[in-house]
Design an enzyme around this catalytic site. Structure first.
Site, PDB file in Angstrom:
ATOM      1  N   ASP A  46     -16.450   9.996 -83.331  1.00 23.36           N
ATOM      2  CA  ASP A  46     -15.604  10.889 -82.565  1.00 23.36           C
ATOM      3  C   ASP A  46     -16.426  11.988 -81.908  1.00 23.36           C
ATOM      4  O   ASP A  46     -17.412  12.483 -82.468  1.00 23.36           O
ATOM      5  CB  ASP A  46     -14.558  11.514 -83.508  1.00 23.36           C
TER       6      ASP A  46
ATOM      7  N   GLU B 143     -17.342   7.596 -78.715  1.00 30.28           N
ATOM      8  CA  GLU B 143     -16.314   8.206 -77.883  1.00 30.28           C
ATOM      9  C   GLU B 143     -17.010   9.345 -77.136  1.00 30.28           C
ATOM     10  O   GLU B 143     -17.203  10.439 -77.674  1.00 30.28           O
ATOM     11  CB  GLU B 143     -15.155   8.746 -78.745  1.00 30.28           C
TER      12      GLU B 143
END
Length: 594
Positions: free
Chosen positions: A293, A336
């Site tokens: 993330d 990401e």
């Protein structure tokens, strides 16, 4: 403790730190270099503190062997240099209480025996195989109980989710973070237990069984991993030994935009903590990949390109990814990342960051903006849909419509389509065919597959009752068939070979028509789209295919909610040589196979 711990080069420190069973006893180890003293206490001591001793001047505190049983609660008591006393859960604890409890739980890390040898032996990263990921939040995919408010356990979830994923022809499940977190609304992205599967859905062994059963059914499992920041709760990592041990001491860089603490990746001990956590999920739970993330926050200072590249965190990423690929060459490392930083998916020894895949957030934004716009503006915006191929081969991209796109007032994917209720379905069907025809592995968030109309809320299950409405049921059946075609035909797999993709037509600005060719080993596919709100008559295309063409899928077939009767042959006189002439309904796509 070995010197590599302090320089950030270990990937298995969880095997040393934490609470480990040795015979009938447990031994506890914790890193607290600035503490004046450390004790462990729990149910095994009737909550009486048991002093721990420091190994030399290492900062590592160790207990004597303590008679204890698995399942018992425990915590550490840290006496700080300024005379304070604080209680913390175990940073390396393998199990935790469900909130509002904040104790760690004694666990036998190696009690579960996997039965997925065949899967693990044959597993690949997926560059030349189908990768179609179903992203879910475990607590809100479905709920149980009279009021539909209770979570399914990992075991119960496996019984429901595996058949659903198989039926829908997804190859992988991506789980939003399962590491322990105190606040449901953080969705797992603000952790207190980086080594502890959340107790919301069961025990560590039950999560292992979930992954094991997925593998035995031929489904891969990916987990979101958060290497950027952690929760501020007092019992967690924040000011663990009375000082900023895991976080930056300066609030300007120590606090994230989410109100959490940023990890200080310049510390070797912090690097080992995070590297070992990533390795832990891959090694001990057999996850098939981790999606990291907020990687942009590791590339640039707090994700702001204007602040410049953060060389320390880049070095951390490279060391971690290179080490993980050495340990798990067939596990996926997915970034990401919303930046244009080069080489994200290049191997580290070739100057890259070492990820296997990068989310193509540009594709997602451009595509959704195009379909949100009114049809009269699509000629102007025509090349929003062609731009992605200008940069596509720079990285190994993964196309996604993820959870972030269906929350916080953004509307769901179906809602984003322009027009009234009935107009949204044909556009969504055509858009998803465009996504399948476009190179890149695929990811779709739960609910998107049947046209969810309510923004995702972690406290409620998906609106499964909506499938009783014909347009939603037909849309779901369409998505199942589209996924099946993508899974079963290799033309849609070889995403990173430039010979696999060709624009047959991308200069129909006024008519909003596009044509794409995907080449397989034995079969080629041609996708033709009309994204205008008007029928385009007598559209002629050179398919470059001499032989017979079959209609594999038409987004306007009546069985999927359209207006065209299903027929797998082209209309009479539609094909002459390599040329086809077609009438294209508004908001439609057709997939041909040669």
């Amino acid at each position: 403790m070995r010197k590599e711990f302090y320089t950030g080069h270990l990937f298995d420190v969880y095997r040393y730190f934490g609470a480990h069973k040795e015979g009938e006893n447990f031994i506890f180890r914790v890193f607290a270099p600035s503490a004046k003293g450390v004790c462990v206490f729990g149910e095994f001591s009737n909550w009486t503190e048991i002093p721990m001793y420091q190994e030399g001047q290492s900062g590592v505190y160790v207990s004597e062997p303590i008679p204890a049983k698995t399942g018992q609660l425990y915590k550490y008591c840290i006496y700080t240099a300024n005379g304070g006393r604080v209680e913390h859960c175990d940073p390396y604890g393998f199990q935790m209480e469900l909130r509002p409890g904040d104790c760690s739980i004694l666990t036998d890390l190696y009690s579960y025996k996997f039965n997925d040898e065949k899967w693990m032996k044959n597993r690949t990263v997926g560059f030349d195989s189908p990768v179609n990921i179903y992203e879910i939040h475990a607590g809100s995919w479905r709920k149980k109980g009279e009021g539909k408010t209770d979570w399914y356990t990992y075991i119960e979830l496996a019984k429901l989710l595996i058949p659903y994923v198989k039926k829908n022809h997804y190859t992988h499940i991506e789980m939003m973070p399962l590491s322990e977190h105190p606040f449901d609304g953080s969705w797992g992205y603000q952790n207190t237990g980086f080594f502890a599967p959340t107790a919301r859905y069961g025990t560590p062994d039950e999560l292992k069984k979930f992954v094991d059963e997925c593998h035995q059914a031929g489904i891969g499992v990916i987990m979101d991993f958060v290497p950027v920041h952690f929760a501020v709760d007092y019992y967690g990592l924040k000011e663990f030994d009375g000082t900023c041990l895991y976080e930056y001491p300066n609030a300007a860089v120590g606090e994230s935009e989410w109100g959490s603490c940023n990890f200080m990746h310049s510390r070797g001990e912090v690097r080992c903590f995070l590297q070992s956590a990533a390795n832990y999920w891959l090694s001990e739970f057999h996850f098939d990949g981790i999606r990291m993330d907020a990687v942009s926050r590791l590339i640039y200072w707090q994700g702001d390109e204007a602040r410049g590249v953060n060389g320390t965190t880049l070095d951390f990423l490279k060391v971690m990814n290179q080490g993980l690929k050495s340990l798990h060459p067939t596990a996926m490392l997915i970034a990401e990342d919303s930046t244009n930083f080069p080489g994200v998916t290049k191997p580290v020894d070739q100057g890259g960051l070492g990820f296997d895949y990068k989310w193509d957030l540009g594709f997602m934004h451009d595509t959704l903006e195009y379909f949100q716009s009114a049809p009269e503006y699509r000629s102007r915006d025509y090349h929003k849909l062609t731009f992605s191929m200008m940069y596509y081969y720079n990285e190994h991209f993964l196309l996604e419509y993820c959870h972030d796109e269906v929350v916080h007032g953004k509307a769901t994917i179906l809602q984003k389509m322009n027009g009234e209720y009935e107009d949204k379905f044909p556009q969504a069907r055509a858009m998803y065919l465009y996504m399948m025809a476009h190179p890149g592995k695929k990811l779709n968030f739960m609910g998107n597959e049947f046209g969810q109309l309510r923004e995702w809320d972690e406290s409620r299950e998906q609106d499964w009752d909506i499938l009783k409405y014909p347009l939603h049921d037909a849309f779901h059946r369409y998505m199942i068939e589209l996924n099946r075609i993508g899974q079963e035909n290799d033309a849609f797999w070889h995403d990173y070979d430039p010979e696999n993709f060709k624009w047959l037509d991308c200069h129909q600005e006024e008519r909003c028509i596009y044509a794409i060719k995907r080449k397989g080993k034995n079969k080629n596919f041609i996708a033709i789209f009309n994204f205008s709100d008007e029928e385009q008559e007598d559209y002629e295309l050179d398919t470059e295919e001499e032989g017979k063409l079959s209609v594999i899928l038409d987004t306007d077939w009546d069985e999927y909610g359209g207006n065209t009767k299903k027929k797998k042959t082209l209309p009479a006189k539609a094909k002459k040589g390599t040329h086809v002439t077609l009438d294209l309904p508004p908001f439609s796509g057709i997939l041909l196979m040669s």
